[in-house]
Design a protein around this motif. Structure first.
Motif, PDB file in Angstrom:
ATOM      1  N   LYS A 280     -40.771 -44.280  24.285  1.00  0.00           N
ATOM      2  CA  LYS A 280     -39.383 -44.731  24.158  1.00  0.00           C
ATOM      3  C   LYS A 280     -38.993 -44.763  22.668  1.00  0.00           C
ATOM      4  O   LYS A 280     -37.920 -44.291  22.281  1.00  0.00           O
ATOM      5  CB  LYS A 280     -39.257 -46.119  24.790  1.00  0.00           C
ATOM      6  CG  LYS A 280     -37.854 -46.646  24.924  1.00  0.00           C
ATOM      7  CD  LYS A 280     -37.824 -47.860  25.859  1.00  0.00           C
ATOM      8  CE  LYS A 280     -36.420 -48.433  25.969  1.00  0.00           C
ATOM      9  NZ  LYS A 280     -36.029 -49.195  24.778  1.00  0.00           N
ATOM     10  N   LEU A 281     -39.872 -45.305  21.842  1.00  0.00           N
ATOM     11  CA  LEU A 281     -39.599 -45.369  20.407  1.00  0.00           C
ATOM     12  C   LEU A 281     -39.503 -43.957  19.807  1.00  0.00           C
ATOM     13  O   LEU A 281     -38.627 -43.676  18.981  1.00  0.00           O
ATOM     14  CB  LEU A 281     -40.684 -46.182  19.697  1.00  0.00           C
ATOM     15  CG  LEU A 281     -40.628 -47.698  19.967  1.00  0.00           C
ATOM     16  CD1 LEU A 281     -41.922 -48.387  19.555  1.00  0.00           C
ATOM     17  CD2 LEU A 281     -39.431 -48.324  19.239  1.00  0.00           C
ATOM     18  N   LEU A 282     -40.373 -43.067  20.254  1.00  0.00           N
ATOM     19  CA  LEU A 282     -40.317 -41.683  19.760  1.00  0.00           C
ATOM     20  C   LEU A 282     -38.985 -41.039  20.126  1.00  0.00           C
ATOM     21  O   LEU A 282     -38.398 -40.295  19.328  1.00  0.00           O
ATOM     22  CB  LEU A 282     -41.470 -40.858  20.350  1.00  0.00           C
ATOM     23  CG  LEU A 282     -42.852 -41.094  19.730  1.00  0.00           C
ATOM     24  CD1 LEU A 282     -43.947 -40.465  20.591  1.00  0.00           C
ATOM     25  CD2 LEU A 282     -42.919 -40.531  18.311  1.00  0.00           C
ATOM     26  N   ALA A 283     -38.498 -41.329  21.333  1.00  0.00           N
ATOM     27  CA  ALA A 283     -37.240 -40.732  21.784  1.00  0.00           C
ATOM     28  C   ALA A 283     -36.034 -41.330  21.063  1.00  0.00           C
ATOM     29  O   ALA A 283     -35.031 -40.650  20.850  1.00  0.00           O
ATOM     30  CB  ALA A 283     -37.097 -40.909  23.297  1.00  0.00           C
ATOM     31  N   GLU A 284     -36.134 -42.600  20.684  1.00  0.00           N
ATOM     32  CA  GLU A 284     -34.990 -43.296  20.067  1.00  0.00           C
ATOM     33  C   GLU A 284     -34.811 -42.977  18.592  1.00  0.00           C
ATOM     34  O   GLU A 284     -33.753 -43.225  18.037  1.00  0.00           O
ATOM     35  CB  GLU A 284     -35.181 -44.818  20.206  1.00  0.00           C
ATOM     36  CG  GLU A 284     -34.901 -45.360  21.583  1.00  0.00           C
ATOM     37  CD  GLU A 284     -35.337 -46.822  21.713  1.00  0.00           C
ATOM     38  OE1 GLU A 284     -35.161 -47.391  22.795  1.00  0.00           O
ATOM     39  OE2 GLU A 284     -35.866 -47.378  20.724  1.00  0.00           O
ATOM     40  N   HIS A 285     -35.888 -42.510  17.941  1.00  0.00           N
ATOM     41  CA  HIS A 285     -35.810 -42.304  16.490  1.00  0.00           C
ATOM     42  C   HIS A 285     -35.767 -40.826  16.127  1.00  0.00           C
ATOM     43  O   HIS A 285     -35.972 -39.965  16.979  1.00  0.00           O
ATOM     44  CB  HIS A 285     -36.948 -43.044  15.801  1.00  0.00           C
ATOM     45  CG  HIS A 285     -36.758 -44.526  15.849  1.00  0.00           C
ATOM     46  ND1 HIS A 285     -37.110 -45.274  16.956  1.00  0.00           N
ATOM     47  CD2 HIS A 285     -36.189 -45.391  14.975  1.00  0.00           C
ATOM     48  CE1 HIS A 285     -36.779 -46.539  16.745  1.00  0.00           C
ATOM     49  NE2 HIS A 285     -36.213 -46.636  15.548  1.00  0.00           N
TER      50      HIS A 285
ATOM     51  N   TYR B 225     -39.098 -33.874  22.368  1.00  0.00           N
ATOM     52  CA  TYR B 225     -38.560 -32.937  23.350  1.00  0.00           C
ATOM     53  C   TYR B 225     -39.681 -32.463  24.261  1.00  0.00           C
ATOM     54  O   TYR B 225     -40.662 -31.876  23.795  1.00  0.00           O
ATOM     55  CB  TYR B 225     -37.923 -31.750  22.608  1.00  0.00           C
ATOM     56  CG  TYR B 225     -37.455 -30.640  23.505  1.00  0.00           C
ATOM     57  CD1 TYR B 225     -36.206 -30.711  24.125  1.00  0.00           C
ATOM     58  CD2 TYR B 225     -38.268 -29.528  23.754  1.00  0.00           C
ATOM     59  CE1 TYR B 225     -35.785 -29.705  24.967  1.00  0.00           C
ATOM     60  CE2 TYR B 225     -37.845 -28.513  24.594  1.00  0.00           C
ATOM     61  CZ  TYR B 225     -36.601 -28.607  25.196  1.00  0.00           C
ATOM     62  OH  TYR B 225     -36.182 -27.616  26.027  1.00  0.00           O
ATOM     63  N   GLY B 226     -39.556 -32.707  25.549  1.00  0.00           N
ATOM     64  CA  GLY B 226     -40.563 -32.238  26.513  1.00  0.00           C
ATOM     65  C   GLY B 226     -41.952 -32.757  26.182  1.00  0.00           C
ATOM     66  O   GLY B 226     -42.917 -31.994  26.225  1.00  0.00           O
TER      67      GLY B 226
ATOM     68  N   SER C 208     -34.176 -21.331  22.348  1.00  0.00           N
ATOM     69  CA  SER C 208     -32.719 -21.345  22.562  1.00  0.00           C
ATOM     70  C   SER C 208     -32.221 -22.770  22.745  1.00  0.00           C
ATOM     71  O   SER C 208     -31.194 -23.169  22.179  1.00  0.00           O
ATOM     72  CB  SER C 208     -32.356 -20.543  23.821  1.00  0.00           C
ATOM     73  OG  SER C 208     -32.886 -19.258  23.734  1.00  0.00           O
ATOM     74  N   THR C 209     -32.964 -23.550  23.521  1.00  0.00           N
ATOM     75  CA  THR C 209     -32.574 -24.940  23.745  1.00  0.00           C
ATOM     76  C   THR C 209     -32.672 -25.736  22.455  1.00  0.00           C
ATOM     77  O   THR C 209     -31.789 -26.534  22.126  1.00  0.00           O
ATOM     78  CB  THR C 209     -33.499 -25.578  24.811  1.00  0.00           C
ATOM     79  OG1 THR C 209     -33.546 -24.705  25.934  1.00  0.00           O
ATOM     80  CG2 THR C 209     -32.983 -26.935  25.229  1.00  0.00           C
ATOM     81  N   LEU C 210     -33.752 -25.519  21.706  1.00  0.00           N
ATOM     82  CA  LEU C 210     -33.959 -26.297  20.483  1.00  0.00           C
ATOM     83  C   LEU C 210     -32.889 -26.013  19.431  1.00  0.00           C
ATOM     84  O   LEU C 210     -32.469 -26.905  18.695  1.00  0.00           O
ATOM     85  CB  LEU C 210     -35.353 -26.023  19.909  1.00  0.00           C
ATOM     86  CG  LEU C 210     -36.519 -26.630  20.708  1.00  0.00           C
ATOM     87  CD1 LEU C 210     -37.858 -26.151  20.138  1.00  0.00           C
ATOM     88  CD2 LEU C 210     -36.447 -28.160  20.682  1.00  0.00           C
ATOM     89  N   TRP C 211     -32.433 -24.765  19.354  1.00  0.00           N
ATOM     90  CA  TRP C 211     -31.366 -24.449  18.400  1.00  0.00           C
ATOM     91  C   TRP C 211     -30.113 -25.255  18.725  1.00  0.00           C
ATOM     92  O   TRP C 211     -29.394 -25.700  17.843  1.00  0.00           O
ATOM     93  CB  TRP C 211     -31.020 -22.953  18.409  1.00  0.00           C
ATOM     94  CG  TRP C 211     -31.874 -22.141  17.495  1.00  0.00           C
ATOM     95  CD1 TRP C 211     -32.814 -21.229  17.879  1.00  0.00           C
ATOM     96  CD2 TRP C 211     -31.890 -22.155  16.064  1.00  0.00           C
ATOM     97  NE1 TRP C 211     -33.407 -20.682  16.773  1.00  0.00           N
ATOM     98  CE2 TRP C 211     -32.862 -21.212  15.648  1.00  0.00           C
ATOM     99  CE3 TRP C 211     -31.178 -22.851  15.090  1.00  0.00           C
ATOM    100  CZ2 TRP C 211     -33.149 -20.970  14.300  1.00  0.00           C
ATOM    101  CZ3 TRP C 211     -31.456 -22.610  13.742  1.00  0.00           C
ATOM    102  CH2 TRP C 211     -32.428 -21.677  13.361  1.00  0.00           C
TER     103      TRP C 211
ATOM    104  N   ILE D 210     -45.525 -30.494  17.956  1.00  0.00           N
ATOM    105  CA  ILE D 210     -46.807 -31.206  17.978  1.00  0.00           C
ATOM    106  C   ILE D 210     -47.052 -31.681  19.411  1.00  0.00           C
ATOM    107  O   ILE D 210     -46.278 -32.465  19.961  1.00  0.00           O
ATOM    108  CB  ILE D 210     -46.792 -32.428  17.040  1.00  0.00           C
ATOM    109  CG1 ILE D 210     -46.483 -31.999  15.607  1.00  0.00           C
ATOM    110  CG2 ILE D 210     -48.133 -33.179  17.112  1.00  0.00           C
ATOM    111  CD1 ILE D 210     -46.233 -33.168  14.653  1.00  0.00           C
ATOM    112  N   THR D 211     -48.120 -31.174  20.015  1.00  0.00           N
ATOM    113  CA  THR D 211     -48.510 -31.605  21.360  1.00  0.00           C
ATOM    114  C   THR D 211     -49.521 -32.740  21.214  1.00  0.00           C
ATOM    115  O   THR D 211     -50.581 -32.550  20.624  1.00  0.00           O
ATOM    116  CB  THR D 211     -49.150 -30.436  22.128  1.00  0.00           C
ATOM    117  OG1 THR D 211     -48.228 -29.335  22.119  1.00  0.00           O
ATOM    118  CG2 THR D 211     -49.463 -30.824  23.562  1.00  0.00           C
ATOM    119  N   PRO D 212     -49.148 -33.937  21.725  1.00  0.00           N
ATOM    120  CA  PRO D 212     -50.021 -35.102  21.509  1.00  0.00           C
ATOM    121  C   PRO D 212     -51.325 -35.041  22.299  1.00  0.00           C
ATOM    122  O   PRO D 212     -51.328 -34.680  23.471  1.00  0.00           O
ATOM    123  CB  PRO D 212     -49.170 -36.274  22.025  1.00  0.00           C
ATOM    124  CG  PRO D 212     -47.766 -35.770  22.069  1.00  0.00           C
ATOM    125  CD  PRO D 212     -47.891 -34.306  22.378  1.00  0.00           C
TER     126      PRO D 212
END
Lengths: 145, 145
Positions: free
Chosen positions: A24-29, A52-53, A108-111, A129-131
């Protein structure tokens, strides 16, 4: 050091964050720091990112230090918000592998929806970066003001 | 990558901070992040620190990840203050060598005036980072609110 050992040593001032709290924190910042082992030694570089994803994505220049991450590389990624006065806050640490995003659909989505770098200039290299692990903790000092 | 090359790429949104500006920021703040190359890969760990005698000093446990720094080790140390909303802020990066503080006089002073860790428990290992380079920059996004 195993994660378990690290967790055992959390004191009363530190509380572990759950995986979903960390995400959640990663998504909010949108600002974090990439840690990598450069040939000259460890480096820490602030970046703007998007979560993202279930990956941490940022854009960089093909000519800078971070471009070395286009080939599968182990990295650390950290976000935090720590109040020096109140001696409280939280931090989230992602350990994983960085690699260039090459899939056309994803690009395309990331752009359109991905991270917007604050720096101008050519930043057309997307690194994801894949965790392997996502851990976090909150801190509250015993002698908070 | 040499420092000179890095500087050349500063854009209109980034301004380089002078060495004395960086040292002032290091002296004014007390929370930073240590970047190191652990056997499992890069790590970034928040610490409370003091800027003492032109070194970055922090206390740690003899049993944690950071205790590996007691023997001469290359590290990165970063502080920043970045406002995600306003898209502005600054960061300072210290690259240098970490080593255990062993000099008795220095240790006596550090126990009295040095960094105070927020974590409880045994944190009697003082690590000093001697900078090889101190660089910093301020950022202001072109599209600031």
């Amino acid at each position: 050091m195993s994660e378990v050992t690290e967790k055992r040593r959390l004191t009363s001032n530190f509380a572990e964050l759950s995986r979903s709290e960390c995400e959640k924190l990663l998504a909010e910042h949108s600002v974090g720091r990439v840690g990598l082992s450069a040939p000259t030694g460890p480096q820490i570089l602030p970046v703007t990112y998007a979560y993202y994803g279930q990956t941490v994505v940022f854009r960089t220049s093909p000519y800078g230090v971070l471009s070395s991450l286009e080939r599968h590389t182990r990295v650390a990624f950290e976000i935090d918000d720590i109040d020096e006065e109140r001696k409280s806050g939280w931090s989230v640490l992602v350990l994983g592998s960085a690699e260039r995003v090459t899939q056309q659909y994803t690009l395309s989505t990331l752009w359109k929806e991905g991270p917007v770098p604050w720096a101008s200039g050519t930043r057309n290299l997307f690194i994801a970066i894949t965790p392997d692990s996502i851990t976090g903790r909150s801190v509250r000092a015993p002698f908070a003001d």
